[in-house]
Scaffold this motif. Structure first.
Motif, PDB file in Angstrom:
ATOM      1  N   LEU A 186       9.996   9.063   4.916  1.00 28.99           N
ATOM      2  CA  LEU A 186       8.893   8.644   5.776  1.00 28.99           C
ATOM      3  C   LEU A 186       7.726   9.627   5.724  1.00 28.99           C
ATOM      4  O   LEU A 186       6.558   9.230   5.802  1.00 28.99           O
ATOM      5  CB  LEU A 186       9.373   8.491   7.225  1.00 28.99           C
ATOM      6  N   GLY A 187       8.031  10.921   5.586  1.00 31.13           N
ATOM      7  CA  GLY A 187       6.962  11.925   5.503  1.00 31.13           C
ATOM      8  C   GLY A 187       6.075  11.712   4.290  1.00 31.13           C
ATOM      9  O   GLY A 187       4.845  11.739   4.386  1.00 31.13           O
TER      10      GLY A 187
ATOM     11  N   GLY B  47      20.276   2.840  11.794  1.00 31.42           N
ATOM     12  CA  GLY B  47      20.232   2.449  10.387  1.00 31.42           C
ATOM     13  C   GLY B  47      19.280   3.304   9.566  1.00 31.42           C
ATOM     14  O   GLY B  47      19.557   3.624   8.398  1.00 31.42           O
ATOM     15  N   LEU B  48      18.169   3.672  10.176  1.00 32.26           N
ATOM     16  CA  LEU B  48      17.173   4.502   9.486  1.00 32.26           C
ATOM     17  C   LEU B  48      17.754   5.857   9.101  1.00 32.26           C
ATOM     18  O   LEU B  48      17.554   6.340   7.974  1.00 32.26           O
ATOM     19  CB  LEU B  48      15.947   4.677  10.381  1.00 32.26           C
ATOM     20  N   PHE B  49      18.509   6.467  10.017  1.00 32.56           N
ATOM     21  CA  PHE B  49      19.102   7.772   9.720  1.00 32.56           C
ATOM     22  C   PHE B  49      20.346   7.645   8.854  1.00 32.56           C
ATOM     23  O   PHE B  49      20.591   8.484   7.974  1.00 32.56           O
ATOM     24  CB  PHE B  49      19.433   8.496  11.028  1.00 32.56           C
ATOM     25  N   ALA B  50      21.148   6.594   9.090  1.00 33.86           N
ATOM     26  CA  ALA B  50      22.375   6.420   8.309  1.00 33.86           C
ATOM     27  C   ALA B  50      22.076   6.131   6.840  1.00 33.86           C
ATOM     28  O   ALA B  50      22.804   6.570   5.944  1.00 33.86           O
ATOM     29  CB  ALA B  50      23.215   5.293   8.907  1.00 33.86           C
TER      30      ALA B  50
ATOM     31  N   THR C  59       1.148   9.719   1.444  1.00 34.03           N
ATOM     32  CA  THR C  59       0.657   9.075   0.221  1.00 34.03           C
ATOM     33  C   THR C  59       0.231   7.624   0.418  1.00 34.03           C
ATOM     34  O   THR C  59      -0.093   6.949  -0.566  1.00 34.03           O
ATOM     35  CB  THR C  59       1.748   9.123  -0.866  1.00 34.03           C
ATOM     36  N   TYR C  60       0.224   7.143   1.653  1.00 29.57           N
ATOM     37  CA  TYR C  60      -0.170   5.752   1.912  1.00 29.57           C
ATOM     38  C   TYR C  60      -1.589   5.524   1.398  1.00 29.57           C
ATOM     39  O   TYR C  60      -2.518   6.311   1.694  1.00 29.57           O
ATOM     40  CB  TYR C  60      -0.098   5.458   3.405  1.00 29.57           C
ATOM     41  N   GLN C  61      -1.774   4.495   0.611  1.00 31.25           N
ATOM     42  CA  GLN C  61      -3.030   4.287  -0.114  1.00 31.25           C
ATOM     43  C   GLN C  61      -4.240   4.131   0.794  1.00 31.25           C
ATOM     44  O   GLN C  61      -5.354   4.490   0.424  1.00 31.25           O
ATOM     45  CB  GLN C  61      -2.906   3.057  -1.022  1.00 31.25           C
ATOM     46  N   MET C  62      -4.065   3.593   1.980  1.00 27.24           N
ATOM     47  CA  MET C  62      -5.186   3.350   2.882  1.00 27.24           C
ATOM     48  C   MET C  62      -5.419   4.500   3.867  1.00 27.24           C
ATOM     49  O   MET C  62      -6.283   4.423   4.738  1.00 27.24           O
ATOM     50  CB  MET C  62      -4.958   2.051   3.662  1.00 27.24           C
ATOM     51  N   GLY C  63      -4.621   5.570   3.727  1.00 27.67           N
ATOM     52  CA  GLY C  63      -4.802   6.720   4.597  1.00 27.67           C
ATOM     53  C   GLY C  63      -3.767   6.789   5.701  1.00 27.67           C
ATOM     54  O   GLY C  63      -3.089   5.806   6.024  1.00 27.67           O
ATOM     55  N   ARG C  64      -3.675   7.972   6.308  1.00 25.86           N
ATOM     56  CA  ARG C  64      -2.651   8.211   7.314  1.00 25.86           C
ATOM     57  C   ARG C  64      -2.910   7.413   8.593  1.00 25.86           C
ATOM     58  O   ARG C  64      -1.972   6.890   9.205  1.00 25.86           O
ATOM     59  CB  ARG C  64      -2.587   9.711   7.630  1.00 25.86           C
ATOM     60  N   VAL C  65      -4.164   7.351   9.004  1.00 24.20           N
ATOM     61  CA  VAL C  65      -4.487   6.589  10.211  1.00 24.20           C
ATOM     62  C   VAL C  65      -4.145   5.115  10.014  1.00 24.20           C
ATOM     63  O   VAL C  65      -3.571   4.474  10.907  1.00 24.20           O
ATOM     64  CB  VAL C  65      -5.969   6.754  10.588  1.00 24.20           C
ATOM     65  N   SER C  66      -4.484   4.577   8.857  1.00 27.10           N
ATOM     66  CA  SER C  66      -4.178   3.170   8.570  1.00 27.10           C
ATOM     67  C   SER C  66      -2.674   2.923   8.540  1.00 27.10           C
ATOM     68  O   SER C  66      -2.199   1.852   8.942  1.00 27.10           O
ATOM     69  CB  SER C  66      -4.793   2.757   7.233  1.00 27.10           C
ATOM     70  N   TYR C  67      -1.912   3.921   8.072  1.00 23.14           N
ATOM     71  CA  TYR C  67      -0.454   3.796   8.048  1.00 23.14           C
ATOM     72  C   TYR C  67       0.090   3.604   9.469  1.00 23.14           C
ATOM     73  O   TYR C  67       0.883   2.695   9.733  1.00 23.14           O
ATOM     74  CB  TYR C  67       0.153   5.043   7.412  1.00 23.14           C
ATOM     75  N   VAL C  68      -0.364   4.470  10.392  1.00 23.12           N
ATOM     76  CA  VAL C  68       0.081   4.387  11.776  1.00 23.12           C
ATOM     77  C   VAL C  68      -0.388   3.089  12.431  1.00 23.12           C
ATOM     78  O   VAL C  68       0.370   2.417  13.133  1.00 23.12           O
ATOM     79  CB  VAL C  68      -0.419   5.605  12.575  1.00 23.12           C
ATOM     80  N   MET C  69      -1.651   2.739  12.189  1.00 20.88           N
ATOM     81  CA  MET C  69      -2.195   1.532  12.804  1.00 20.88           C
ATOM     82  C   MET C  69      -1.511   0.280  12.274  1.00 20.88           C
ATOM     83  O   MET C  69      -1.307  -0.686  13.018  1.00 20.88           O
ATOM     84  CB  MET C  69      -3.702   1.451  12.558  1.00 20.88           C
TER      85      MET C  69
ATOM     86  N   LYS D  51       0.797  -1.225   0.000  1.00 20.97           N
ATOM     87  CA  LYS D  51       0.000   0.000   0.000  1.00 20.97           C
ATOM     88  C   LYS D  51       0.832   1.279   0.000  1.00 20.97           C
ATOM     89  O   LYS D  51       0.307   2.364   0.272  1.00 20.97           O
ATOM     90  CB  LYS D  51      -0.947   0.009   1.207  1.00 20.97           C
ATOM     91  N   GLY D  52       2.107   1.164  -0.293  1.00 23.80           N
ATOM     92  CA  GLY D  52       2.910   2.373  -0.470  1.00 23.80           C
ATOM     93  C   GLY D  52       4.132   2.474   0.407  1.00 23.80           C
ATOM     94  O   GLY D  52       4.982   3.350   0.191  1.00 23.80           O
ATOM     95  N   GLY D  53       4.291   1.632   1.404  1.00 27.28           N
ATOM     96  CA  GLY D  53       5.488   1.655   2.236  1.00 27.28           C
ATOM     97  C   GLY D  53       6.683   1.095   1.483  1.00 27.28           C
ATOM     98  O   GLY D  53       6.541   0.149   0.709  1.00 27.28           O
ATOM     99  N   ASN D  54       7.864   1.675   1.716  1.00 25.41           N
ATOM    100  CA  ASN D  54       9.032   1.200   0.979  1.00 25.41           C
ATOM    101  C   ASN D  54      10.306   1.216   1.819  1.00 25.41           C
ATOM    102  O   ASN D  54      11.375   0.933   1.315  1.00 25.41           O
ATOM    103  CB  ASN D  54       9.245   2.064  -0.277  1.00 25.41           C
ATOM    104  N   SER D  55      10.202   1.542   3.092  1.00 27.03           N
ATOM    105  CA  SER D  55      11.383   1.651   3.941  1.00 27.03           C
ATOM    106  C   SER D  55      11.705   0.306   4.590  1.00 27.03           C
ATOM    107  O   SER D  55      10.942  -0.190   5.418  1.00 27.03           O
ATOM    108  CB  SER D  55      11.163   2.719   5.020  1.00 27.03           C
TER     109      SER D  55
END
Length: 385
Positions: free
Chosen positions: A269-270, A259-262, A275-285, A70-74
Motif C-alpha cells: 500500500l505504501g 484479509g488485507l494483513f493476512a 507511485t499512483y499516477q494521478m498523485g497522492r491526493v488523488s489516491y486518497v480521494m 492508475k496504479g492500484g492493485n490491492s
C-alpha cells in the motif's frame, strides 16, 4: 294536530337522512384522498432511493476501475472501501433514533428481535457481504468496466429465482422475458476475449466467473435482506434500512482488514500511495469517494427492498447498464464492439420489459385503492410489484 306532528316527524327523518348521506359522502371523500396522499409519499421515497442507487453505483464502479487503471492493485483495499464508508451514515441514524422510538412496528417488547438475534444477523450479512465484495473486486480488476457492468445484469435472473423461492415473488410473461433477455445479454460476453484489459485469457475467465458468482451471491443476499426486514425484524422505518447497512458494513470492514494483513497486501500500500499516477491526493480521494458512493448505493438498494421488493431493487440497479459502458468508453477508452452493443440492447430491452410490467401492476394497485368500499384504503406496497 296529528297532521302537524306527522309532518314534523317526517321533516326530522328527512334531516337525519340528509345528515347521514353527507357524513357518508365526507367519509368516502376522505377514503379517496388518503390513499392518494400515501401513494405520492411512497413514490417520493422510492424515487429518492432510486436516485441514491443509480448515482452511487455508477460512480463507485467507475472510481473502482480508475483505482486499478492508475496504479492500484490491492484486491483487499478495493474490497475494503466497498464497506468502510459506513461511518458517514451514523449521524443520520442518531438523528432518527433521537426523533423516534426504535424501529418496531409493534410496541410490544416481547415481539422485538433479541440482541443475540440482531448480532447473528449483522455478523452473517457482514461476512457474506465481504465475500461478495471480494469477488466483485476480482471481476473489476480483470474485466473491462463495460463488460463487468453488463455481466452484473445476471444478478437479476438469480434474484428472480431467489425471490420466487424465498419471497413468494410472482412471475408473469413480461418478467420472464426480462430475465431471459438479461441472461442472454450477459452470456454473450462470456465468449469475449480479454485483450482489451491486457490480461491473460485465464485471468479474464477468473474475472468472468468471479463476477457471475458475486452476482448470484449478491442476489441471494438481497432476497435474504428482504426476508429479514419484513419477516424477522418486522420494522417499518428508515432506521431499519440504516441499521441493516451500518452494522453489517462494520463487520465486513473488519473482515477486510483481517484479509488485507493476512494476504500481505498491506505491504504494497505504501508503494501504491507513492507511485499512483494521478498523485497522492488523488489516491486518497479516489478511495474516499468510492467508499462514500458504495454507501449511498447500498442505502438506495436497501430502501427499495424495504419499500417494494428485492427483485425491484435489482431491476432498478440495471438502469445503470446503459450509462456505465458509455461512460467507460468516454473515460477509460473501452472498446464498444458489435457483441457489446447487442448485449447492451438486449439488456435495455429486458429492463424496459420489466418496467412495463411494474407499470401495469401499479395501475392495478391504484385502481384497487380508489374503490370507496374497501376496508383497507392503504396503498399496498407488496401488490405493486
Amino acid at each position: 294536530m296529528e297532521n302537524t306532528r306527522e309532518m314534523e316527524l317526517q321533516v326530522r327523518v328527512e334531516n337525519k337522512e340528509l345528515k347521514s348521506q353527507k357524513s357518508s359522502k365526507d367519509t368516502t371523500t376522505t377514503q379517496l384522498k388518503l390513499p392518494t396522499v400515501k401513494h405520492y409519499k411512497w413514490w417520493f421515497r422510492v424515487s429518492l432511493y432510486i436516485l441514491f442507487l443509480l448515482t452511487g453505483q455508477s460512480a463507485a464502479t467507475l472510481l473502482g476501475r480508475l483505482y486499478y487503471d492508475k496504479g492500484g492493485n490491492s484486491k483487499w483495499m478495493a474490497t475494503f472501501v466497498q464497506s468502510a464508508g459506513f461511518p458517514i451514515l451514523i449521524p443520520i441514524l442518531l438523528y432518527f433514533l433521537q426523533s423516534k422510538k426504535i424501529l418496531s412496528s409493534n410496541n410490544d417488547p416481547r415481539k422485538r428481535p433479541t440482541v443475540s438475534t440482531l448480532l447473528l444477523l449483522f455478523l452473517f450479512f457482514g461476512l457474506f457481504s465481504a465475500g461478495v465484495n471480494l469477488m466483485y473486486s476480482y471481476g473489476l480488476l480483470y474485466l473491462p468496466v463495460s463488460t463487468y457492468s453488463l455481466i452484473c445484469a445476471t444478478q437479476l435472473a438469480f434474484n428472480a429465482i431467489f425471490s420466487f423461492l424465498l419471497n413468494s415473488q410472482k412471475f408473469t410473461a413480461l418478467i420472464f422475458n426480462s430475465l431471459v433477455l438479461l441472461t442472454v445479454s450477459a452470456s454473450l460476453l462470456a465468449v469475449q476475449p480479454g485483450n482489451s484489459t491486457k490480461v491473460s485469457e485465464g485471468k479474464y475467465i477468473i474475472g468472468f466467473l468471479c463476477t457471475v458468482g458475486a452476482s448470484a451471491a449478491f442476489s441471494l443476499m438481497l432476497s435474504l435482506s428482504e426476508l429479514t426486514l419484513k419477516k424477522v425484524l418486522k420494522i417499518q422505518t428508515f432506521d431499519a434500512v440504516l441499521m441493516m447497512q451500518i452494522f453489517p458494513s462494520f463487520v465486513a470492514t473488519c473482515a477486510c482488514v483481517v484479509g488485507l494483513f493476512a494476504s500481505g497486501e498491506w505491504k504494497t500500500l505504501g508503494s501504491e500511495f507513492k507511485t499512483y499516477q494521478m498523485g497522492r491526493v488523488s489516491y486518497v480521494m479516489n478511495l474516499f469517494w468510492t467508499a462514500v458512493s458504495w454507501q449511498v448505493s447500498s442505502v438506495g438498494m436497501l430502501g427499495l427492498i424495504f419499500e417494494v421488493s428485492s427483485l425491484f431493487a435489482n431491476v432498478i440497479s440495471t438502469v445503470s447498464l446503459p450509462a456505465i459502458p458509455i461512460l467507460a468508453v468516454i473515460f477509460f477508452h473501452d472498446k464498444m464492439d458489435g457483441v457489446k452493443i447487442i448485449a447492451l440492447i438486449l439488456a435495455i430491452w429486458g429492463f424496459l420489459s420489466y418496467v412495463y410490467q411494474h407499470y401495469l401492476d401499479d395501475v392495478k394497485a391504484k385502481s384497487s385503492t380508489s374503490m370507496p368500499n374497501e376496508e383497507d384504503s392503504d396503498y399496498d406496497l407488496d401488490s405493486s410489484i
